[in-house]
Design a protein around this motif. Structure first.
Motif, mmCIF file in Angstrom:
data_model
loop_
_atom_site.group_PDB
_atom_site.id
_atom_site.type_symbol
_atom_site.label_atom_id
_atom_site.label_comp_id
_atom_site.label_asym_id
_atom_site.label_seq_id
_atom_site.Cartn_x
_atom_site.Cartn_y
_atom_site.Cartn_z
ATOM 1 N N ILE A 1 0.865 -1.178 0.000
ATOM 2 C CA ILE A 1 0.000 0.000 0.000
ATOM 3 C C ILE A 1 0.898 1.223 0.000
ATOM 4 O O ILE A 1 1.847 1.297 0.780
ATOM 5 C CB ILE A 1 -0.929 -0.009 1.220
ATOM 6 C CG1 ILE A 1 -1.866 -1.219 1.131
ATOM 7 C CG2 ILE A 1 -1.708 1.285 1.321
ATOM 8 C CD1 ILE A 1 -2.751 -1.408 2.333
ATOM 9 N N VAL A 2 0.602 2.164 -0.892
ATOM 10 C CA VAL A 2 1.403 3.381 -1.005
ATOM 11 C C VAL A 2 0.492 4.599 -0.871
ATOM 12 O O VAL A 2 -0.714 4.518 -1.031
ATOM 13 C CB VAL A 2 2.161 3.442 -2.360
ATOM 14 C CG1 VAL A 2 3.146 2.304 -2.479
ATOM 15 C CG2 VAL A 2 1.200 3.449 -3.525
ATOM 16 N N ARG A 3 1.091 5.734 -0.587
ATOM 17 C CA ARG A 3 0.351 6.998 -0.497
ATOM 18 C C ARG A 3 0.458 7.696 -1.844
ATOM 19 O O ARG A 3 1.543 7.871 -2.381
ATOM 20 C CB ARG A 3 0.937 7.888 0.584
ATOM 21 C CG ARG A 3 0.234 9.242 0.703
ATOM 22 C CD ARG A 3 0.829 10.101 1.794
ATOM 23 N NE ARG A 3 0.833 9.433 3.076
ATOM 24 C CZ ARG A 3 -0.188 9.414 3.924
ATOM 25 N NH1 ARG A 3 -1.305 10.011 3.620
ATOM 26 N NH2 ARG A 3 -0.079 8.787 5.079
ATOM 27 N N LEU A 4 -0.708 8.092 -2.402
ATOM 28 C CA LEU A 4 -0.727 8.831 -3.661
ATOM 29 C C LEU A 4 -0.490 10.303 -3.386
ATOM 30 O O LEU A 4 -1.099 10.879 -2.486
ATOM 31 C CB LEU A 4 -2.068 8.646 -4.374
ATOM 32 C CG LEU A 4 -2.400 7.226 -4.784
ATOM 33 C CD1 LEU A 4 -3.802 7.161 -5.357
ATOM 34 C CD2 LEU A 4 -1.390 6.715 -5.780
ATOM 35 N N ILE A 5 0.382 10.903 -4.157
ATOM 36 C CA ILE A 5 0.667 12.326 -3.999
ATOM 37 C C ILE A 5 -0.472 13.150 -4.591
ATOM 38 O O ILE A 5 -0.978 14.071 -3.955
ATOM 39 C CB ILE A 5 2.013 12.683 -4.659
ATOM 40 C CG1 ILE A 5 3.138 11.918 -3.958
ATOM 41 C CG2 ILE A 5 2.257 14.194 -4.628
ATOM 42 C CD1 ILE A 5 4.468 11.967 -4.681
ATOM 43 N N GLU A 6 -0.905 12.812 -5.804
ATOM 44 C CA GLU A 6 -2.003 13.501 -6.485
ATOM 45 C C GLU A 6 -2.954 12.449 -7.060
ATOM 46 O O GLU A 6 -2.812 12.048 -8.218
ATOM 47 C CB GLU A 6 -1.455 14.410 -7.589
ATOM 48 C CG GLU A 6 -2.475 15.298 -8.243
ATOM 49 C CD GLU A 6 -3.174 16.222 -7.267
ATOM 50 O OE1 GLU A 6 -4.414 16.232 -7.266
ATOM 51 O OE2 GLU A 6 -2.481 16.908 -6.500
ATOM 52 N N PRO A 7 -3.926 11.981 -6.268
ATOM 53 C CA PRO A 7 -4.799 10.881 -6.695
ATOM 54 C C PRO A 7 -5.552 11.137 -7.998
ATOM 55 O O PRO A 7 -5.791 10.208 -8.759
ATOM 56 C CB PRO A 7 -5.784 10.724 -5.531
ATOM 57 C CG PRO A 7 -5.084 11.313 -4.363
ATOM 58 C CD PRO A 7 -4.216 12.416 -4.904
ATOM 59 N N SER A 8 -5.900 12.366 -8.290
ATOM 60 C CA SER A 8 -6.660 12.655 -9.513
ATOM 61 C C SER A 8 -5.882 12.303 -10.779
ATOM 62 O O SER A 8 -6.475 12.008 -11.814
ATOM 63 C CB SER A 8 -7.095 14.120 -9.541
ATOM 64 O OG SER A 8 -5.962 14.961 -9.555
ATOM 65 N N LEU A 9 -4.560 12.315 -10.723
ATOM 66 C CA LEU A 9 -3.763 11.937 -11.889
ATOM 67 C C LEU A 9 -3.951 10.472 -12.245
ATOM 68 O O LEU A 9 -3.850 10.074 -13.407
ATOM 69 C CB LEU A 9 -2.277 12.214 -11.638
ATOM 70 C CG LEU A 9 -1.863 13.660 -11.504
ATOM 71 C CD1 LEU A 9 -0.376 13.752 -11.158
ATOM 72 C CD2 LEU A 9 -2.148 14.423 -12.785
ATOM 73 N N CYS A 10 -4.236 9.642 -11.257
ATOM 74 C CA CYS A 10 -4.377 8.203 -11.479
ATOM 75 C C CYS A 10 -5.667 7.852 -12.216
ATOM 76 O O CYS A 10 -5.740 6.819 -12.875
ATOM 77 C CB CYS A 10 -4.347 7.454 -10.153
ATOM 78 S SG CYS A 10 -2.795 7.661 -9.263
ATOM 79 N N LEU A 11 -6.667 8.696 -12.121
ATOM 80 C CA LEU A 11 -7.969 8.383 -12.711
ATOM 81 C C LEU A 11 -7.914 8.249 -14.223
ATOM 82 O O LEU A 11 -8.669 7.473 -14.806
ATOM 83 C CB LEU A 11 -9.000 9.433 -12.297
ATOM 84 C CG LEU A 11 -9.258 9.519 -10.796
ATOM 85 C CD1 LEU A 11 -10.233 10.641 -10.497
ATOM 86 C CD2 LEU A 11 -9.764 8.193 -10.259
ATOM 87 N N SER A 12 -7.023 8.965 -14.887
ATOM 88 C CA SER A 12 -6.920 8.878 -16.345
ATOM 89 C C SER A 12 -5.687 8.098 -16.804
ATOM 90 O O SER A 12 -5.445 7.978 -17.996
ATOM 91 C CB SER A 12 -6.901 10.278 -16.947
ATOM 92 O OG SER A 12 -5.774 10.997 -16.470
ATOM 93 N N CYS A 13 -4.933 7.551 -15.880
ATOM 94 C CA CYS A 13 -3.701 6.821 -16.223
ATOM 95 C C CYS A 13 -4.042 5.433 -16.769
ATOM 96 O O CYS A 13 -4.847 4.710 -16.195
ATOM 97 C CB CYS A 13 -2.815 6.691 -14.992
ATOM 98 S SG CYS A 13 -1.302 5.756 -15.313
ATOM 99 N N ARG A 14 -3.393 5.045 -17.860
ATOM 100 C CA ARG A 14 -3.652 3.725 -18.448
ATOM 101 C C ARG A 14 -3.081 2.591 -17.609
ATOM 102 O O ARG A 14 -3.398 1.426 -17.834
ATOM 103 C CB ARG A 14 -3.119 3.659 -19.870
ATOM 104 C CG ARG A 14 -1.617 3.763 -19.967
ATOM 105 C CD ARG A 14 -1.194 3.785 -21.443
ATOM 106 N NE ARG A 14 0.236 4.018 -21.559
ATOM 107 C CZ ARG A 14 1.101 3.086 -21.891
ATOM 108 N NH1 ARG A 14 0.682 1.866 -22.163
ATOM 109 N NH2 ARG A 14 2.382 3.360 -21.967
ATOM 110 N N HIS A 15 -2.230 2.900 -16.636
ATOM 111 C CA HIS A 15 -1.633 1.879 -15.774
ATOM 112 C C HIS A 15 -2.427 1.656 -14.484
ATOM 113 O O HIS A 15 -2.056 0.809 -13.686
ATOM 114 C CB HIS A 15 -0.199 2.265 -15.398
ATOM 115 C CG HIS A 15 0.706 2.382 -16.574
ATOM 116 N ND1 HIS A 15 1.166 1.303 -17.276
ATOM 117 C CD2 HIS A 15 1.216 3.480 -17.186
ATOM 118 C CE1 HIS A 15 1.939 1.714 -18.260
ATOM 119 N NE2 HIS A 15 1.980 3.027 -18.229
ATOM 120 N N ALA A 16 -3.504 2.396 -14.291
ATOM 121 C CA ALA A 16 -4.276 2.311 -13.047
ATOM 122 C C ALA A 16 -5.668 1.752 -13.318
ATOM 123 O O ALA A 16 -6.247 1.967 -14.378
ATOM 124 C CB ALA A 16 -4.403 3.686 -12.406
ATOM 125 N N SER A 17 -6.175 1.014 -12.345
ATOM 126 C CA SER A 17 -7.540 0.508 -12.419
ATOM 127 C C SER A 17 -8.090 0.421 -10.997
ATOM 128 O O SER A 17 -7.345 0.417 -10.026
ATOM 129 C CB SER A 17 -7.584 -0.865 -13.092
ATOM 130 O OG SER A 17 -6.846 -1.795 -12.349
#
Length: 67
Positions: free
Chosen positions: A10-26
């Motif tokens: 488990i890691v802490r996200l610095i800017e979670p909104s960036l992950c919402l459009s990332c192709r590496h995140a689900s």
């Protein structure tokens, strides 16, 4: 995915909104070692600059991506 094959953490996200459009995140359902389940972001990019590791007692044991 099984913890025997992969190191899960488990890691802490610095800017979670960036992950919402990332192709590496689900979005995934993560089963913890204490038997509870939580919905989390599953990052498949192991060299991401948007997260930082932290010490936690929580241990994920299984990840199931939501289709």
């Amino acid at each position: 995915m099984n913890n025997e094959d992969t190191k899960l953490r488990i890691v802490r996200l610095i800017e979670p909104s960036l992950c919402l459009s990332c192709r590496h995140a689900s979005i995934a359902t993560v089963e913890m070692s204490n038997g509870s389940s939580r919905r989390m972001l599953h990052c498949k990019r192991l060299d991401c600059d948007n997260w930082q590791t932290e010490q936690t007692d929580e241990k994920p044991t299984n990840i199931q991506d939501v289709e």
